[in-house]
Design a protein around this motif. Structure first.
Motif, PDB file in Angstrom:
ATOM      1  N   GLU A  49      24.572   6.787  22.442  1.00 60.37           N
ATOM      2  CA  GLU A  49      23.832   7.035  21.203  1.00 60.37           C
ATOM      3  C   GLU A  49      24.285   6.160  20.053  1.00 60.37           C
ATOM      4  N   LEU A  50      25.559   5.802  20.029  1.00 61.14           N
ATOM      5  CA  LEU A  50      26.111   5.156  18.834  1.00 61.14           C
ATOM      6  C   LEU A  50      26.344   3.655  18.950  1.00 61.14           C
ATOM      7  N   ARG A  51      26.294   3.104  20.142  1.00 59.66           N
ATOM      8  CA  ARG A  51      26.674   1.706  20.349  1.00 59.66           C
ATOM      9  C   ARG A  51      25.918   0.740  19.444  1.00 59.66           C
ATOM     10  N   ASN A  52      24.653   0.967  19.228  1.00 60.33           N
ATOM     11  CA  ASN A  52      23.834   0.028  18.455  1.00 60.33           C
ATOM     12  C   ASN A  52      23.701   0.378  16.977  1.00 60.33           C
ATOM     13  N   THR A  53      24.488   1.331  16.499  1.00 57.41           N
ATOM     14  CA  THR A  53      24.427   1.665  15.078  1.00 57.41           C
ATOM     15  C   THR A  53      25.213   0.639  14.269  1.00 57.41           C
ATOM     16  N   VAL A  54      24.861   0.511  13.010  1.00 59.73           N
ATOM     17  CA  VAL A  54      25.521  -0.458  12.130  1.00 59.73           C
ATOM     18  C   VAL A  54      27.014  -0.156  12.019  1.00 59.73           C
ATOM     19  N   ASN A  55      27.365   1.111  11.863  1.00 56.98           N
ATOM     20  CA  ASN A  55      28.776   1.465  11.713  1.00 56.98           C
ATOM     21  C   ASN A  55      29.587   1.111  12.963  1.00 56.98           C
ATOM     22  N   CYS A  56      29.031   1.335  14.147  1.00 56.73           N
ATOM     23  CA  CYS A  56      29.766   1.015  15.367  1.00 56.73           C
ATOM     24  C   CYS A  56      29.899  -0.496  15.549  1.00 56.73           C
ATOM     25  N   GLN A  57      28.863  -1.222  15.237  1.00 55.17           N
ATOM     26  CA  GLN A  57      28.946  -2.682  15.335  1.00 55.17           C
ATOM     27  C   GLN A  57      29.975  -3.227  14.353  1.00 55.17           C
ATOM     28  N   ASN A  58      29.984  -2.685  13.143  1.00 58.30           N
ATOM     29  CA  ASN A  58      30.970  -3.124  12.149  1.00 58.30           C
ATOM     30  C   ASN A  58      32.376  -2.695  12.542  1.00 58.30           C
ATOM     31  N   ALA A  59      32.512  -1.515  13.133  1.00 63.17           N
ATOM     32  CA  ALA A  59      33.825  -1.041  13.571  1.00 63.17           C
ATOM     33  C   ALA A  59      34.370  -1.931  14.685  1.00 63.17           C
ATOM     34  N   GLU A  60      33.530  -2.317  15.629  1.00 61.57           N
ATOM     35  CA  GLU A  60      33.970  -3.215  16.707  1.00 61.57           C
ATOM     36  C   GLU A  60      34.355  -4.577  16.147  1.00 61.57           C
ATOM     37  N   ALA A  61      33.578  -5.083  15.189  1.00 58.87           N
ATOM     38  CA  ALA A  61      33.904  -6.369  14.564  1.00 58.87           C
ATOM     39  C   ALA A  61      35.222  -6.281  13.802  1.00 58.87           C
ATOM     40  N   ALA A  62      35.426  -5.188  13.086  1.00 55.30           N
ATOM     41  CA  ALA A  62      36.671  -5.004  12.332  1.00 55.30           C
ATOM     42  C   ALA A  62      37.853  -4.873  13.280  1.00 55.30           C
ATOM     43  N   ASP A  63      37.659  -4.175  14.388  1.00 55.97           N
ATOM     44  CA  ASP A  63      38.733  -4.013  15.370  1.00 55.97           C
ATOM     45  C   ASP A  63      39.107  -5.362  15.972  1.00 55.97           C
ATOM     46  N   GLY A  64      38.117  -6.169  16.292  1.00 57.27           N
ATOM     47  CA  GLY A  64      38.396  -7.504  16.825  1.00 57.27           C
ATOM     48  C   GLY A  64      39.115  -8.384  15.820  1.00 57.27           C
ATOM     49  N   LYS A  65      38.680  -8.314  14.570  1.00 57.89           N
ATOM     50  CA  LYS A  65      39.315  -9.089  13.500  1.00 57.89           C
ATOM     51  C   LYS A  65      40.762  -8.641  13.294  1.00 57.89           C
ATOM     52  N   ARG A  66      40.984  -7.315  13.328  1.00 60.70           N
ATOM     53  CA  ARG A  66      42.345  -6.779  13.168  1.00 60.70           C
ATOM     54  C   ARG A  66      43.246  -7.230  14.317  1.00 60.70           C
ATOM     55  N   ARG A  67      42.708  -7.219  15.539  1.00 59.72           N
ATOM     56  CA  ARG A  67      43.502  -7.667  16.690  1.00 59.72           C
ATOM     57  C   ARG A  67      43.889  -9.139  16.551  1.00 59.72           C
ATOM     58  N   LEU A  68      42.967  -9.966  16.096  1.00 57.83           N
ATOM     59  CA  LEU A  68      43.280 -11.381  15.885  1.00 57.83           C
ATOM     60  C   LEU A  68      44.360 -11.561  14.815  1.00 57.83           C
ATOM     61  N   GLN A  69      44.256 -10.792  13.745  1.00 60.48           N
ATOM     62  CA  GLN A  69      45.265 -10.865  12.689  1.00 60.48           C
ATOM     63  C   GLN A  69      46.635 -10.460  13.225  1.00 60.48           C
ATOM     64  N   ASN A  70      46.673  -9.410  14.041  1.00 58.82           N
ATOM     65  CA  ASN A  70      47.941  -8.957  14.616  1.00 58.82           C
ATOM     66  C   ASN A  70      48.517  -9.987  15.579  1.00 58.82           C
ATOM     67  N   MET A  71      47.668 -10.665  16.356  1.00 56.97           N
ATOM     68  CA  MET A  71      48.143 -11.702  17.271  1.00 56.97           C
ATOM     69  C   MET A  71      48.712 -12.880  16.494  1.00 56.97           C
ATOM     70  N   ARG A  72      48.033 -13.252  15.399  1.00 54.36           N
ATOM     71  CA  ARG A  72      48.542 -14.355  14.576  1.00 54.36           C
ATOM     72  C   ARG A  72      49.903 -14.029  13.984  1.00 54.36           C
ATOM     73  N   LYS A  73      50.050 -12.777  13.523  1.00 57.55           N
ATOM     74  CA  LYS A  73      51.351 -12.368  12.965  1.00 57.55           C
ATOM     75  C   LYS A  73      52.422 -12.398  14.035  1.00 57.55           C
ATOM     76  N   ALA A  74      52.087 -11.941  15.233  1.00 62.40           N
ATOM     77  CA  ALA A  74      53.057 -11.917  16.327  1.00 62.40           C
ATOM     78  C   ALA A  74      53.473 -13.339  16.743  1.00 62.40           C
ATOM     79  N   LEU A  75      52.565 -14.283  16.611  1.00 64.15           N
ATOM     80  CA  LEU A  75      52.877 -15.661  16.977  1.00 64.15           C
ATOM     81  C   LEU A  75      53.504 -16.450  15.821  1.00 64.15           C
ATOM     82  N   GLY A  76      53.675 -15.780  14.704  1.00 63.89           N
ATOM     83  CA  GLY A  76      54.327 -16.413  13.566  1.00 63.89           C
ATOM     84  C   GLY A  76      53.408 -17.242  12.699  1.00 63.89           C
ATOM     85  N   GLY A  77      52.116 -16.931  12.743  1.00 61.89           N
ATOM     86  CA  GLY A  77      51.172 -17.721  11.965  1.00 61.89           C
ATOM     87  C   GLY A  77      50.596 -17.003  10.876  1.00 61.89           C
TER      88      GLY A  77
END
Length: 77
Positions: free
Chosen positions: A49-77
């Motif tokens: 029911e929720l996969r195609n809602t704006v909030n879920c799409q934005n939440a997935e995008a934010a989660d991906g962005k947060r993961r990238l930020q955490n990987m950059r911090k872990a790699l010292g960047g």
């Protein structure tokens, strides 16, 4: 007896005038860790029911962005 149709009409109008769900941007979700976690949990808990809602799409995008930020911090960047 005349009041019954009026009452039914008012009841139907009241039930249809539901306030829309608040939409969160990617930046708002990134800024509020608890909100992002709750949104991800809700979306992944009910993807049919929720996969195609704006909030879920934005939440997935934010989660991906947060993961990238955490990987950059872990790699010292």
């Amino acid at each position: 007896m005349r009041q019954l149709p009026i009452f039914v009409t008012l009841l139907l109008v009241a039930s249809c005038s539901q306030e829309p769900e608040r939409r969160y941007t990617v930046d708002e979700l990134l800024a509020d860790e608890a909100l992002l976690s709750r949104a991800i949990s809700d979306c992944r808990g009910n993807p049919g029911e929720l996969r195609n809602t704006v909030n879920c799409q934005n939440a997935e995008a934010a989660d991906g962005k947060r993961r990238l930020q955490n990987m950059r911090k872990a790699l010292g960047g």
